[in-house]
Design a protein around this motif. Sequence first.
Motif, mmCIF file in Angstrom:
data_model
loop_
_atom_site.group_PDB
_atom_site.id
_atom_site.type_symbol
_atom_site.label_atom_id
_atom_site.label_comp_id
_atom_site.label_asym_id
_atom_site.label_seq_id
_atom_site.Cartn_x
_atom_site.Cartn_y
_atom_site.Cartn_z
ATOM 1 N N PRO A 1 89.061 -107.480 -3.460
ATOM 2 C CA PRO A 1 88.405 -106.162 -3.441
ATOM 3 C C PRO A 1 86.920 -106.245 -3.106
ATOM 4 C CG PRO A 1 89.882 -106.318 -5.316
ATOM 5 C CD PRO A 1 89.845 -107.682 -4.691
ATOM 6 N N ARG A 2 86.237 -107.304 -3.556
ATOM 7 C CA ARG A 2 84.813 -107.430 -3.248
ATOM 8 C C ARG A 2 84.598 -107.675 -1.761
ATOM 9 N NH1 ARG A 2 80.902 -110.615 -7.207
ATOM 10 N NH2 ARG A 2 79.522 -109.624 -5.678
ATOM 11 N N LEU A 3 85.475 -108.453 -1.134
ATOM 12 C CA LEU A 3 85.359 -108.679 0.310
ATOM 13 C C LEU A 3 85.705 -107.413 1.089
ATOM 14 C CD1 LEU A 3 86.905 -112.253 0.663
ATOM 15 C CD2 LEU A 3 84.491 -111.601 0.757
ATOM 16 N N GLU A 4 86.688 -106.658 0.617
ATOM 17 C CA GLU A 4 87.034 -105.402 1.270
ATOM 18 C C GLU A 4 85.841 -104.441 1.236
ATOM 19 O OE1 GLU A 4 90.480 -103.841 -0.595
ATOM 20 O OE2 GLU A 4 91.833 -105.414 0.146
ATOM 21 N N ALA A 5 85.157 -104.386 0.095
ATOM 22 C CA ALA A 5 83.989 -103.507 -0.016
ATOM 23 C C ALA A 5 82.876 -103.965 0.922
ATOM 24 C CB ALA A 5 83.494 -103.499 -1.461
ATOM 25 N N LEU A 6 82.698 -105.298 1.050
ATOM 26 C CA LEU A 6 81.680 -105.830 1.959
ATOM 27 C C LEU A 6 81.975 -105.435 3.407
ATOM 28 C CD1 LEU A 6 79.283 -107.774 2.651
ATOM 29 C CD2 LEU A 6 81.012 -109.589 2.829
ATOM 30 N N ILE A 7 83.225 -105.566 3.818
ATOM 31 C CA ILE A 7 83.584 -105.246 5.206
ATOM 32 C C ILE A 7 83.403 -103.746 5.475
ATOM 33 C CG2 ILE A 7 85.417 -105.292 6.923
ATOM 34 C CD1 ILE A 7 84.183 -108.027 6.147
ATOM 35 N N ALA B 1 69.351 -101.695 14.410
ATOM 36 C CA ALA B 1 68.191 -102.065 13.598
ATOM 37 C C ALA B 1 68.399 -103.483 13.081
ATOM 38 C CB ALA B 1 68.025 -101.090 12.438
ATOM 39 N N PRO B 2 67.313 -104.171 12.688
ATOM 40 C CA PRO B 2 67.469 -105.522 12.133
ATOM 41 C C PRO B 2 68.397 -105.525 10.921
ATOM 42 C CG PRO B 2 65.163 -105.090 12.624
ATOM 43 C CD PRO B 2 65.884 -103.789 12.807
ATOM 44 N N ILE C 1 69.582 -110.241 14.005
ATOM 45 C CA ILE C 1 70.322 -110.366 12.742
ATOM 46 C C ILE C 1 69.929 -111.708 12.129
ATOM 47 C CG2 ILE C 1 72.582 -110.527 11.638
ATOM 48 C CD1 ILE C 1 73.750 -108.823 13.792
ATOM 49 N N CYS C 2 69.486 -111.685 10.891
ATOM 50 C CA CYS C 2 69.062 -112.905 10.206
ATOM 51 C C CYS C 2 69.955 -113.176 9.001
ATOM 52 C CB CYS C 2 67.609 -112.785 9.741
ATOM 53 S SG CYS C 2 66.412 -112.664 11.080
ATOM 54 N N ALA C 3 70.000 -114.437 8.611
ATOM 55 C CA ALA C 3 70.768 -114.826 7.427
ATOM 56 C C ALA C 3 69.954 -115.808 6.612
ATOM 57 C CB ALA C 3 72.102 -115.450 7.828
ATOM 58 N N THR C 4 70.180 -115.787 5.313
ATOM 59 C CA THR C 4 69.482 -116.718 4.435
ATOM 60 C C THR C 4 70.285 -116.925 3.161
ATOM 61 O OG1 THR C 4 67.399 -117.163 3.268
ATOM 62 C CG2 THR C 4 68.154 -114.880 3.315
ATOM 63 N N GLN C 5 70.144 -118.109 2.574
ATOM 64 C CA GLN C 5 70.713 -118.353 1.251
ATOM 65 C C GLN C 5 69.600 -118.482 0.223
ATOM 66 O OE1 GLN C 5 72.404 -122.330 0.570
ATOM 67 N NE2 GLN C 5 71.892 -122.844 2.690
ATOM 68 N N GLN C 6 68.364 -118.204 0.671
ATOM 69 C CA GLN C 6 67.217 -118.270 -0.233
ATOM 70 C C GLN C 6 66.838 -116.880 -0.734
ATOM 71 O OE1 GLN C 6 64.095 -121.157 0.687
ATOM 72 N NE2 GLN C 6 64.996 -121.405 2.715
ATOM 73 N N LEU D 1 62.624 -107.316 8.425
ATOM 74 C CA LEU D 1 63.994 -107.830 8.501
ATOM 75 C C LEU D 1 64.932 -107.087 7.555
ATOM 76 C CD1 LEU D 1 63.309 -111.682 8.528
ATOM 77 C CD2 LEU D 1 63.893 -110.244 10.480
ATOM 78 N N ASN D 2 64.382 -106.553 6.476
ATOM 79 C CA ASN D 2 65.196 -105.998 5.398
ATOM 80 C C ASN D 2 65.487 -104.511 5.605
ATOM 81 O OD1 ASN D 2 66.606 -106.381 2.981
ATOM 82 N ND2 ASN D 2 64.919 -105.542 1.772
ATOM 83 N N VAL D 3 65.676 -104.097 6.858
ATOM 84 C CA VAL D 3 66.005 -102.698 7.134
ATOM 85 C C VAL D 3 67.434 -102.414 6.666
ATOM 86 C CG1 VAL D 3 66.234 -100.950 8.938
ATOM 87 C CG2 VAL D 3 64.414 -102.667 9.084
ATOM 88 N N LEU D 4 68.370 -103.275 7.093
ATOM 89 C CA LEU D 4 69.759 -103.197 6.641
ATOM 90 C C LEU D 4 70.094 -104.522 5.959
ATOM 91 C CD1 LEU D 4 71.332 -101.755 9.931
ATOM 92 C CD2 LEU D 4 70.669 -100.460 7.896
ATOM 93 N N THR D 5 70.828 -104.479 4.859
ATOM 94 C CA THR D 5 71.109 -105.698 4.090
ATOM 95 C C THR D 5 72.575 -105.765 3.694
ATOM 96 O OG1 THR D 5 68.882 -105.586 3.139
ATOM 97 C CG2 THR D 5 70.415 -107.114 2.120
#
Length: 521
Positions: free
Chosen positions: A213-219, A230-231, A346-351, A370-374
């Motif tokens: 369910p958490r992955l479904e919500a993410l998608i 937008a970024p 599009i940027c990605a980070t684990q920090q 960068l944090n327009v859409l997250t």
Amino acid sequence: MRLRFHCQNRIGILRDIVAHFADYGLNVAHGEVGGEHGNAIYLHVPNLLNAQLTTLRPELERVPGVFGVRRVSLMPSERRHLELDALLSSLSDPVMSIDMEGHLVAANRAAGQLLGVRVDEVPGLSLDRYLPDLDLPALIRRNNARVNGLRIRLHDATYLADIAPLHRENLEDVASLAGAVVTLHRADRIGERIYHVQRQESRGFESLFQSSPRLEALIREARRMAPLDAPLLIQGETGTGKELLARACHLASARGQSPFMALNCAGLPESMAETELFGYAPGAFEGARPEGKLGLLELTAGGTIFLDEVGETSPRMQVKLLRFLQDGGFRRVGSDEETYLDVRVICATQQDLPSLCGEGRFRQDLYHRLNVLTLTVPPLRDCLDGIEALAGHFIDRAARQIGCPLPGLSPAAVARLCAYHWPGNVRQLENVLFQAVSLCEGGTIEPGHLRLPDVGQAPGLAGIDLDGSLADILGEVERRVLTTLYPQNPSSRQLAKRLGVSHTTIANKLKRHGIGGGDEA
């Protein structure tokens, strides 16, 4: 200096323009006509100085039919050459071009390594030197059409050759054949290639496994954000599939048919990261290519650039990236010319970027850009309710690649997967199951086939939903305890003895949580 003239397409206009350079004693080394309707002229004037251009510009713009003059970094043919070189260099398969006399005209780096020569030594080499038993020009004339999968022997290895004929004019006229492009594939790696092609083809949201369910919500959230130009910042631990999500967002946007390029910023020296992203001008530094190099941004024009581990970028790179996000402009390394492009970032980070901003290691203004859409990708340990279905998906994929019968997954193995903390997340799960399929000689994967290193132990409450009642929380803790201990005590009687409770109590709890298939032994 290279110049672009926006002009009328009329007879004699090139002569009228070049005459002004002749009056100043300047040699025009190279010229090209471009534009959709021949309405642009490009001239390379090597010895032209900025001061001279300032004096000449008004005279050039007074030439009838000339609407504007501006500097450019590359002639159209130079740009095509750089783009082709970048494309060929990125291919792992040997690719070479031959003429109709059987001589090599050009090759990529992989082909040069195969033939044992440098790329600049390729032109003029005879193919007979490497394939004495094959007359490729005769084969090309005889077929006059594309040939796929021709089996050849080269350096004691078997290759499958794809041969695409090149025509000057009429595609059906053998007399117009100018040569062919030959691509070689290692015969023993065809299965691996098919597997990777299948993975490349399935990159949209439909390919993302939504077993939790958490992955479904993410998608669902990602689908809403994908079309927005937008970024986008994607956060998540290593191995959670941030690049797959970024590619799916790109494909679901209006830019989906345009290029998607990725750059991992982690571990790259500052100079290398800068030249990879922004490129460099001709002669920018010692050892640079004389014609310069296009950066990933220019190769991605109109598409999407994916910057992985953006938190690892240097302060200088952060400044240039901020400038590009603000107005779409940048300068190549060693160049003073501005280049403007339309590219989505599009940027990605684990920090934790806000923490890095607080420590002064990441620019706060860049973070807000960068944090327009997250999007935040949950770790696998928070999606254990879908791990069995996801494991079945990876087992099926591994069995297809290896070419073995599809094995099952025993209840004890499922329990072992659910009890593990997965520091490497989905990527680690896929690798573990691939190894398990290769180790499994019977028809069922058992816990012994799962090579799970005990590193990076998760905190005690990691993945436990604390929003419910105390009974719900304790029930989840109980389920985890039983799931963890059952593989080492694979019966209700053994587990009851291990925990110091009655056999009936454990049997009921195992049945309630669906562990062990209701074993009463």
